[in-house]
Design a protein around this motif. Structure first.
Motif, mmCIF file in Angstrom:
data_model
loop_
_atom_site.group_PDB
_atom_site.id
_atom_site.type_symbol
_atom_site.label_atom_id
_atom_site.label_comp_id
_atom_site.label_asym_id
_atom_site.label_seq_id
_atom_site.Cartn_x
_atom_site.Cartn_y
_atom_site.Cartn_z
ATOM 1 N N ARG A 239 0.957 -1.078 -0.062
ATOM 2 C CA ARG A 239 0.113 0.086 0.037
ATOM 3 C C ARG A 239 0.847 1.339 -0.065
ATOM 4 N N ARG A 240 2.119 1.198 -0.079
ATOM 5 C CA ARG A 240 3.019 2.217 -0.030
ATOM 6 C C ARG A 240 2.953 2.750 -1.725
ATOM 7 N N GLY A 266 -1.119 0.100 -3.753
ATOM 8 C CA GLY A 266 -0.340 1.437 -3.675
ATOM 9 C C GLY A 266 -0.486 2.353 -4.793
#
Length: 301
Positions: A239-240, A266
């Motif tokens: 999710r970065r 992400g």
């Protein structure tokens, strides 16, 4: 296995590459020591941008991007993969496997204890780099995927890839400079072509470059297919920030950015780019632009 190193004099005439060489020792899976070369420019305490090259290049590929990053106050690290550039090379093609390339690249990251990385990966830099992100997400703050993918062999590759695979095995003259030119939209200077050819004095140094095309999973039962499927499952949890920057003239990966955007959380809401008139080697066709995009991405702009 026989380990060879390209003689240093081969790099003395390389132009537009004013970077001090750095070296780190890693270990192969069987304990064999290997020396990897890398570029390390910019402030030591600045955000780190790790750039992974692919086939059949070396850190020279990022020479246009590194100054843009350092001018923005960022630290640019670009290793030569084992078998390429100034890094150690195995003379035997059988030494090179997908799994070993991933292990060598992680050993490099671990040896330097690199953390909170922004990854820029293109071509095989992505096939290796996306595996690293999936398997060691704690090391990565964000990712820029440029003209790359993570194939599993479950879907057919483009016909252009089959032609490249054939040429890589059958062409008697295997010039890295000519290959980069073939898959770039803009003309390369003679000096740039020579720079790409510098690590390969003769055929005995080209085992890794000859083998790379054959390691791409093109069937569902390839040795790397299942590890790559597992990597996709892990990337579905990443999710970065994840940015795609692709060229619209790339015969191998054009359109693949949509798969990455769909499957990696992400990627949602990021300023993805498709660059017009840009071929497979985006670092050649739009290097400074890619550098500016990366610098802004790292800065959160």
């Amino acid at each position: 296995m026989t380990i060879i190193r390209t003689p240093e004099h081969r790099f003395e005439s390389v132009t537009d590459y004013p970077f001090e060489p750095h070296y780190v020792d890693i270990r192969d899976l069987d304990g064999t020591p290997l020396r990897m070369h890398y570029v390390d420019e910019g402030p030591r305490d600045a955000p780190i941008v790790l750039m992974l090259h692919g086939e059949p290049t070396w850190s020279f590929l990022y020479r246009k991007i590194i100054p843009v990053l350092t001018a923005a106050g960022q630290r640019a690290i670009a290793p030569d993969l084992v078998g390429f550039g100034r890094s150690d090379k195995f003379a035997e093609r059988s030494a090179y496997t997908y799994a070993r390339h991933v292990a060598w690249a992680y050993a490099f990251i671990a040896a330097l204890d690199l953390r909170e990385l922004t990854l820029i990966c293109q071509d095989w830099g992505g096939l290796i780099g996306l595996r690293l992100v999936a398997e060691h997400p704690e090391r990565f703050a964000r990712v820029i995927a440029a003209n790359t993918s993570l194939p599993t062999g479950d879907r057919p590759m483009p016909p252009e890839f089959a032609e490249w695979q054939r040429a890589s095995q059958e062409d008697p003259v295997f010039s890295a400079g000519e290959i980069v030119q073939r898959y770039s939209s803009l003309p390369l200077s003679i000096a740039a072509r020579s720079g790409y050819d510098a690590p390969f004095p003769d055929e005995s140094y080209k085992a890794a470059a000859r083998e790379f095309p054959m390691l791409v999973p093109t069937t569902p039962n390839d040795p790397a297919s299942e590890p790559n499927r597992r990597a996709w499952d892990l990337l579905a949890q990443f999710r970065r920030p994840f940015l795609t920057v692709f060229g619209d003239q790339d015969p191998f990966s054009s359109g693949g950015e949509r798969v990455l955007q769909k499957r990696i959380p992400g990627a949602a809401g990021q300023p993805h780019r498709v660059l017009s008139g840009v071929g497979h080697f985006i670092q050649e066709d739009a290097g400074e632009e890619l550098g500016r995009i990366a610098a802004s991405f790292v800065a959160g702009r």
